[in-house]
Design a protein around this motif. Sequence first.
Motif, mmCIF file in Angstrom:
data_model
loop_
_atom_site.group_PDB
_atom_site.id
_atom_site.type_symbol
_atom_site.label_atom_id
_atom_site.label_comp_id
_atom_site.label_asym_id
_atom_site.label_seq_id
_atom_site.Cartn_x
_atom_site.Cartn_y
_atom_site.Cartn_z
ATOM 1 N N GLN A 162 0.834 -1.200 0.000
ATOM 2 C CA GLN A 162 0.000 0.000 0.000
ATOM 3 C C GLN A 162 0.871 1.254 0.000
ATOM 4 O O GLN A 162 0.582 2.224 -0.714
ATOM 5 C CB GLN A 162 -0.926 0.007 1.214
ATOM 6 C CG GLN A 162 -2.055 -1.006 1.136
ATOM 7 C CD GLN A 162 -3.050 -0.847 2.269
ATOM 8 O OE1 GLN A 162 -2.810 -0.128 3.239
ATOM 9 N NE2 GLN A 162 -4.168 -1.544 2.163
ATOM 10 N N ARG A 163 1.925 1.215 0.765
ATOM 11 C CA ARG A 163 2.843 2.353 0.803
ATOM 12 C C ARG A 163 3.499 2.544 -0.562
ATOM 13 O O ARG A 163 3.633 3.681 -1.040
ATOM 14 C CB ARG A 163 3.897 2.134 1.883
ATOM 15 C CG ARG A 163 4.924 3.243 1.971
ATOM 16 C CD ARG A 163 5.891 3.028 3.124
ATOM 17 N NE ARG A 163 6.864 4.102 3.224
ATOM 18 C CZ ARG A 163 7.768 4.213 4.193
ATOM 19 N NH1 ARG A 163 7.830 3.298 5.159
ATOM 20 N NH2 ARG A 163 8.625 5.226 4.210
ATOM 21 N N LYS A 217 1.086 4.154 -3.004
ATOM 22 C CA LYS A 217 0.949 5.596 -2.790
ATOM 23 C C LYS A 217 2.130 6.356 -3.381
ATOM 24 O O LYS A 217 1.970 7.467 -3.913
ATOM 25 C CB LYS A 217 0.819 5.884 -1.298
ATOM 26 C CG LYS A 217 -0.498 5.411 -0.690
ATOM 27 C CD LYS A 217 -0.549 5.672 0.806
ATOM 28 C CE LYS A 217 -1.865 5.189 1.401
ATOM 29 N NZ LYS A 217 -1.915 5.380 2.873
ATOM 30 N N ASP A 224 1.597 6.626 -7.055
ATOM 31 C CA ASP A 224 0.595 7.647 -7.362
ATOM 32 C C ASP A 224 1.174 9.054 -7.242
ATOM 33 O O ASP A 224 0.786 9.956 -7.991
ATOM 34 C CB ASP A 224 -0.602 7.499 -6.416
ATOM 35 C CG ASP A 224 -1.328 6.170 -6.597
ATOM 36 O OD1 ASP A 224 -1.171 5.552 -7.670
ATOM 37 O OD2 ASP A 224 -2.032 5.743 -5.664
#
Length: 355
Positions: A273-274, A277, A280
């Motif tokens: 998840q990190r 991000k 993104d």
Amino acid sequence: MKSWRAISVSAATLACIASVALLWPRAASTQPSAAQSQQSSSTQVPNIEEYNPKSTLVVPEHKIQRAKFPFIDIHSHHWNPTAEHVDQLVKEMDTINLQVLVNLSGGTGEELKKTVATMKGRYPTRFVVFANPSYNDIDSPGYGQRAADRLAADVRNGAQGLKIFKNFGMDLKFANGERVHADDPIFDPLFEKCAELKLPVLIHIAEPSAFFDPWDKDNERWEELKEFPQRARPPSKYPPFETLMTERNHLFAKHPKVNFIAAHLAFHGNDLQRLGKLFDALPNMYVDIAAVLAELGRQPYSAHDFLVKYQDRVLMGKDIYEVNEYKWYFRALETRDEYFEYYRRPPRVLAHLRI
């Protein structure tokens, strides 16, 4: 009076006898028999490092020997290769459908020219060679521009990218002992040259975060550190993991025209998840999966979804070249096999794969 005393003594005696009777079988059971003694003496109790259980799980297996599609290995190392080594490489690459191999260890100057001649001179379409920066003159004024000029010369001599090794940001120091930060402005001319020449930069900053954590019973890489203690990154010698991540991300952000490939899933394989991000936030950031297949294998559903979502940002890489080890990547990426052991023995918590 005597009769009561006699009854009391008799009762106490019976109680003692009863206690012995009750305890005797238990006490006797704690004494090993001759057969048990012989068995225990012949059975060695393994310690945690020796314990290597064999799975009894029975599930379908698809042991793929060759990739379904031609592929590029973005992360390989071949220092000063000989013609014989290169010829053997091509033969082995053909057996597994490896179309292009990127040698990240091209060096600079004459070393790079020799490596390019040996690899691309013999097989122009099968190899890509990356240059490496030199820090020998980092304390002299104008280092950044000299590094950029050396890279431009390396490109003229056949280099197609820049590889920065793990000492960058971690233990590279100036002559006065001060650590060279990964985002130090001294390197700006070098990365500006990469942007100008449209060169990808494959960069290794930091190590797995567990190597920076206390080496204790809670560290999931304890076993690996026990076997390879030199991999530990104690705070007395190295900057914190998060400091290196901050510097790296700042470096990527201030050079948006450079395509950075962060080696080894950017050391966020344990926190996809990190990593998502970061993708993104930094459209110029990519990663490879070199030497972190086990990180993905222990989170099959999350890894699958991540690789599908960011399939244009994740590159195939192996790191240490061994032709017979690629098949684990093929199996993990191409099949639905649910469980299989890693091709080497990593920390036990990472020892099995499924993607």
